[in-house]
Structure formats: C-alpha cells, structure tokens
Motif scaffolding. Structure first.
Motif, PDB file in Angstrom:
ATOM      1  N   ALA A 157     -75.954 107.935  44.847  1.00  0.00           N
ATOM      2  CA  ALA A 157     -75.314 107.938  46.159  1.00  0.00           C
ATOM      3  C   ALA A 157     -76.115 107.068  47.110  1.00  0.00           C
ATOM      4  O   ALA A 157     -77.332 106.916  46.958  1.00  0.00           O
ATOM      5  N   ALA A 158     -75.418 106.479  48.089  1.00  0.00           N
ATOM      6  CA  ALA A 158     -76.084 105.619  49.062  1.00  0.00           C
ATOM      7  C   ALA A 158     -75.294 105.578  50.354  1.00  0.00           C
ATOM      8  O   ALA A 158     -74.059 105.704  50.353  1.00  0.00           O
ATOM      9  N   GLY A 159     -76.021 105.397  51.474  1.00  0.00           N
ATOM     10  CA  GLY A 159     -75.398 105.172  52.767  1.00  0.00           C
ATOM     11  C   GLY A 159     -75.528 103.708  53.158  1.00  0.00           C
ATOM     12  O   GLY A 159     -76.086 102.889  52.425  1.00  0.00           O
ATOM     13  N   GLU A 160     -75.014 103.387  54.324  1.00  0.00           N
ATOM     14  CA  GLU A 160     -75.149 102.019  54.827  1.00  0.00           C
ATOM     15  C   GLU A 160     -76.546 101.797  55.380  1.00  0.00           C
ATOM     16  O   GLU A 160     -77.246 102.747  55.754  1.00  0.00           O
ATOM     17  N   ALA A 161     -76.957 100.546  55.420  1.00  0.00           N
ATOM     18  CA  ALA A 161     -78.276 100.201  55.952  1.00  0.00           C
ATOM     19  C   ALA A 161     -78.376 100.591  57.420  1.00  0.00           C
ATOM     20  O   ALA A 161     -77.384 100.578  58.162  1.00  0.00           O
ATOM     21  N   ALA A 162     -79.582 100.952  57.820  1.00  0.00           N
ATOM     22  CA  ALA A 162     -79.828 101.405  59.201  1.00  0.00           C
ATOM     23  C   ALA A 162     -79.920 100.191  60.137  1.00  0.00           C
ATOM     24  O   ALA A 162     -80.992  99.832  60.619  1.00  0.00           O
ATOM     25  N   THR A 163     -78.784  99.575  60.391  1.00  0.00           N
ATOM     26  CA  THR A 163     -78.698  98.451  61.320  1.00  0.00           C
ATOM     27  C   THR A 163     -77.842  98.868  62.510  1.00  0.00           C
ATOM     28  O   THR A 163     -77.358 100.000  62.578  1.00  0.00           O
ATOM     29  N   ARG A 217     -71.663 107.400  49.890  1.00  0.00           N
ATOM     30  CA  ARG A 217     -70.635 107.252  48.874  1.00  0.00           C
ATOM     31  C   ARG A 217     -71.315 107.112  47.514  1.00  0.00           C
ATOM     32  O   ARG A 217     -72.522 106.911  47.419  1.00  0.00           O
ATOM     33  N   MET A 218     -70.529 107.172  46.435  1.00  0.00           N
ATOM     34  CA  MET A 218     -71.061 107.143  45.071  1.00  0.00           C
ATOM     35  C   MET A 218     -70.887 105.757  44.453  1.00  0.00           C
ATOM     36  O   MET A 218     -69.842 105.114  44.635  1.00  0.00           O
ATOM     37  N   TYR A 219     -71.908 105.337  43.708  1.00  0.00           N
ATOM     38  CA  TYR A 219     -71.918 104.009  43.102  1.00  0.00           C
ATOM     39  C   TYR A 219     -72.394 104.108  41.652  1.00  0.00           C
ATOM     40  O   TYR A 219     -73.005 105.101  41.246  1.00  0.00           O
ATOM     41  N   SER A 235     -64.508 109.897  51.979  1.00  0.00           N
ATOM     42  CA  SER A 235     -65.356 110.780  52.771  1.00  0.00           C
ATOM     43  C   SER A 235     -66.709 110.921  52.107  1.00  0.00           C
ATOM     44  O   SER A 235     -66.924 110.460  50.978  1.00  0.00           O
ATOM     45  N   PHE A 236     -67.638 111.558  52.808  1.00  0.00           N
ATOM     46  CA  PHE A 236     -68.993 111.846  52.316  1.00  0.00           C
ATOM     47  C   PHE A 236     -68.922 112.368  50.892  1.00  0.00           C
ATOM     48  O   PHE A 236     -68.283 113.401  50.621  1.00  0.00           O
ATOM     49  N   SER A 237     -69.562 111.666  49.954  1.00  0.00           N
ATOM     50  CA  SER A 237     -69.513 112.076  48.546  1.00  0.00           C
ATOM     51  C   SER A 237     -70.802 111.670  47.853  1.00  0.00           C
ATOM     52  O   SER A 237     -71.387 110.626  48.161  1.00  0.00           O
ATOM     53  N   LEU A 238     -71.239 112.490  46.920  1.00  0.00           N
ATOM     54  CA  LEU A 238     -72.538 112.283  46.286  1.00  0.00           C
ATOM     55  C   LEU A 238     -72.668 113.112  45.022  1.00  0.00           C
ATOM     56  O   LEU A 238     -71.766 113.879  44.672  1.00  0.00           O
ATOM     57  N   ASP A 239     -73.808 112.939  44.343  1.00  0.00           N
ATOM     58  CA  ASP A 239     -74.208 113.781  43.208  1.00  0.00           C
ATOM     59  C   ASP A 239     -73.244 113.695  42.027  1.00  0.00           C
ATOM     60  O   ASP A 239     -72.918 114.705  41.394  1.00  0.00           O
ATOM     61  N   CYS A 241     -67.854 114.754  37.601  1.00  0.00           N
ATOM     62  CA  CYS A 241     -67.919 115.878  38.526  1.00  0.00           C
ATOM     63  C   CYS A 241     -68.849 115.484  39.664  1.00  0.00           C
ATOM     64  O   CYS A 241     -69.891 114.863  39.432  1.00  0.00           O
ATOM     65  N   TRP A 242     -68.477 115.829  40.905  1.00  0.00           N
ATOM     66  CA  TRP A 242     -69.261 115.397  42.058  1.00  0.00           C
ATOM     67  C   TRP A 242     -69.016 116.316  43.254  1.00  0.00           C
ATOM     68  O   TRP A 242     -68.152 117.188  43.223  1.00  0.00           O
ATOM     69  N   ALA A 243     -69.806 116.090  44.305  1.00  0.00           N
ATOM     70  CA  ALA A 243     -69.674 116.849  45.550  1.00  0.00           C
ATOM     71  C   ALA A 243     -69.069 115.941  46.612  1.00  0.00           C
ATOM     72  O   ALA A 243     -69.461 114.780  46.747  1.00  0.00           O
ATOM     73  N   GLN A 244     -68.120 116.493  47.394  1.00  0.00           N
ATOM     74  CA  GLN A 244     -67.465 115.679  48.419  1.00  0.00           C
ATOM     75  C   GLN A 244     -66.992 116.561  49.569  1.00  0.00           C
ATOM     76  O   GLN A 244     -66.610 117.716  49.386  1.00  0.00           O
ATOM     77  N   HIS A 245     -67.028 115.967  50.764  1.00  0.00           N
ATOM     78  CA  HIS A 245     -66.553 116.654  51.957  1.00  0.00           C
ATOM     79  C   HIS A 245     -65.040 116.527  52.064  1.00  0.00           C
ATOM     80  O   HIS A 245     -64.482 115.432  51.932  1.00  0.00           O
ATOM     81  N   ASP A 246     -64.388 117.655  52.310  1.00  0.00           N
ATOM     82  CA  ASP A 246     -62.948 117.678  52.588  1.00  0.00           C
ATOM     83  C   ASP A 246     -62.772 117.751  54.096  1.00  0.00           C
ATOM     84  O   ASP A 246     -63.058 118.790  54.700  1.00  0.00           O
ATOM     85  N   PRO A 247     -62.329 116.663  54.739  1.00  0.00           N
ATOM     86  CA  PRO A 247     -62.197 116.662  56.197  1.00  0.00           C
ATOM     87  C   PRO A 247     -61.265 117.749  56.721  1.00  0.00           C
ATOM     88  O   PRO A 247     -61.371 118.148  57.886  1.00  0.00           O
TER      89      PRO A 247
END
Length: 321
Positions: free
Chosen positions: A90-96, A105-107, A133-137, A150-156
């Motif tokens: 999982a990764a987020g966007e760069a802190a810019t 998100r998952m890659y 949406s927010f997803s990882l693992d 199988c993964w974890a994700q936020h349901d808005p």
C-alpha cells in the motif's frame, strides 16, 4: 492444542519490522515487512529460518518523490503465483503541496526471476476496485483452482467504520476478476477500540476449512487478531459462507509483557511445524504518534490446533533475549 514446548525462538525475531511476513518456498525462507521510514520495500532470504535474522536486507523498490506511491509504503507481502513473484503493498501520495499522503491505495510489483532477491521488479500498477477509497493490506491465496485477493478497504457509506475486509477472484495477480464481496466489518466491541478496523488479512487452508485471520481496533495495546472461517467446499464469494469468531483469537498478554499483537502471517519451520508470525510491542503506553513508533518488532512462535480443527494460537510469549 498449542504446544509451546516446541523449540523456542528468540524474540524479538527481527527488530523494527512491523507487518511481517515469512514465506517458505523452494526450500528457502523469505522475509518482508514495513520499515519504520515507510519509504521502501525490503526483502531477506536465507536457507534457514534462523538465517533470516542476520541475512542481508535487499531494497527492491523505493517510493517516488512526487505523485502516487510517494509515501506510507506499508505492509508488503511476497507471493509466488505461477512463474512469477509478486509484491503487494500500500502507498499514499508524496507529501507535496498537492499530494495526499492518506490517499492510500494498493499496488503490485512483479519479478519473473526464479530468485526474488535478484532480477528486475516491474510495476504492474494499482489494483483497481469498484469504489476508489482508502485500501490496503492486500494478500492472496489459491483455493479450488481460483486465485483470490483479500484486503482492507473503507466503505464511504458505512458511517463510523474505518475498514472492512473484502474478497474477490483475480483475473491476473493485479486485476480483479469480478466485483468484491465484504466478508467482515468491525462490529464487535473488541474490533472497535479507538478505531473501527478490520485489516491485515492472511489465509490458511487446513482441516477442510479456509481460515482468514485479521487484525482489529487501533494499533496500541488494543490491537488483536480475529478469525474468519469457511468450509473448504463453500462458495468463498458468498458472505454467508464465512463465520466470525465472537472473541479475538490472539491478543495482548500483559503478564508476558507483550502488547498489541497483530498483522500476522503463517509459515512452517524446517520440520513442517506451524508458526505464527506477527508484530507486537513490549510495553503498553506509546509516547507520541503511534505511526512514528518503530517498536512493533517481528516475532514468531509455534501454534497448534483445537479438537474442532480451528487454530489454537495461545497467547503471545514473553521476550526471550
């Protein structure tokens, strides 16, 4: 039942490596985990389990200075699928100025070499899910001729909940074959301490069952492991096939001084005995932001089986070094 008389392992097994995974393949052991800087993916390989402790650590991929995959490089998992090696993370966007570090998100990375410590890792891109949406693992396992993710994700649309667990079949290691189904959401008291979380799934197929462990609640002493189970011949993409343990199956052991065990994986020792791989801290109270704390060390210990065929993880053992 759990037999903790089996050869004890030094714990912490590997320091400052959270979300640990140890994979045994082709007579070798491979290790990966989250590094505290959240800036890269590392692998270790060794001919023995003990050898992982001192094995050279190879950086196989580093975050981008801007854009996607630029921050929060979390929870890598290594899997062999067909003739390739795959790293899910999982990764987020760069802190810019325009980046959102919480756009997690998952890659997937791919390596077609026989040895994942050599050869070239190529980016296969983001795992696209129906809801962005927010997803990882992300984790993967094969069963009944189907490769699953199988993964974890936020349901808005699920108010007050952080992440649920989802399952889908894969068309290839980085593409879902169909719509995912929710197999667990945080609803029980022990799943909703500080945060309503189900995350970090990992599968184990044994005794006519498919088991999926997962971690629940915040990442402090409240963190613990839950268990889902389904019959091996059931339709795994039918949420009704899954049964949740009403209580955590692995949790803080204050008497042993081990707090917040979770984000587990499974492996076996050289004799084929089952081992639980997990992270935990050796103290209860965290000073400062938990995300800045490096002390979720990798630990391993043997586990057994209850008479009904479900895993018996016992309790976290005290540190042994």
């Amino acid at each position: 039942m759990t037999d903790n008389s089996v050869r004890p392992y030094p714990n912490p097994f590997i320091r400052e490596r959270a979300d640990p995974q140890i994979l045994r393949h082709g007579g070798r052991y491979f290790f990966t985990a989250t590094v505290p800087a959240y800036d890269r993916i590392v692998l270790r390989g060794a001919d023995t389990l003990d050898g992982l402790r001192t094995a050279e650590e190879t950086t196989v991929w580093v975050k981008y200075p801007e854009g996607a995959m630029g921050s929060h490089i979390w929870a890598p998992e290594l899997h062999r699928i067909g003739a390739g090696w795959y790293l899910y993370f999982a990764a987020g966007e760069a802190a810019t100025a325009t980046g959102d570090v919480w756009k997690i998100r998952m890659y997937v990375l791919e390596n077609r070499n026989d040895d994942p410590l050599t050869g070239e890792w190529t980016e296969k891109g983001r795992i696209a899910t129906p809801v962005d949406s927010f997803s990882l693992d992300a984790t993967t396992f094969a069963h009944g001729g189907t490769q699953y993710l199988c993964w974890a994700q936020h349901d808005p649309g699920l108010e007050g909940s952080n992440t649920s667990l989802y399952l889908a079949a894969l068309a290839n290691p980085w593409t879902l074959a169909g719509d995912p189904v929710e197999i667990s959401r945080p609803e029980l008291d022990w799943e909703t301490v500080r945060f309503a979380v189900n995350e970090g799934p990992y599968a184990l197929v044994r005794n006519g069952k498919v088991f999926v462990t997962y971690s629940a609640s915040g990442t402090g002493a409240e963190y613990c492991v839950g268990l889902l189970s389904a019959d091996a011949d059931a339709d795994l993409l039918d949420p009704a096939s899954w049964t949740k343990s009403p209580v955590p199956v692995f949790a803080t052991n204050a008497a042993a001084g081990i707090y917040g065990p979770g984000h587990n994986a499974f492996t076996t020792d050289e004799d084929g005995r089952d081992l639980l791989v997990f992270h935990a801290r050796a103290y209860e109270e965290i000073t400062g932001d938990p995300l800045d704390n490096p002390d979720r060390h990798c630990r391993i210990q043997p586990f057994g089986w209850h008479a009904d065929g479900t895993p018996d993880f016992g309790a976290p053992l005290p540190e042994s070094e």
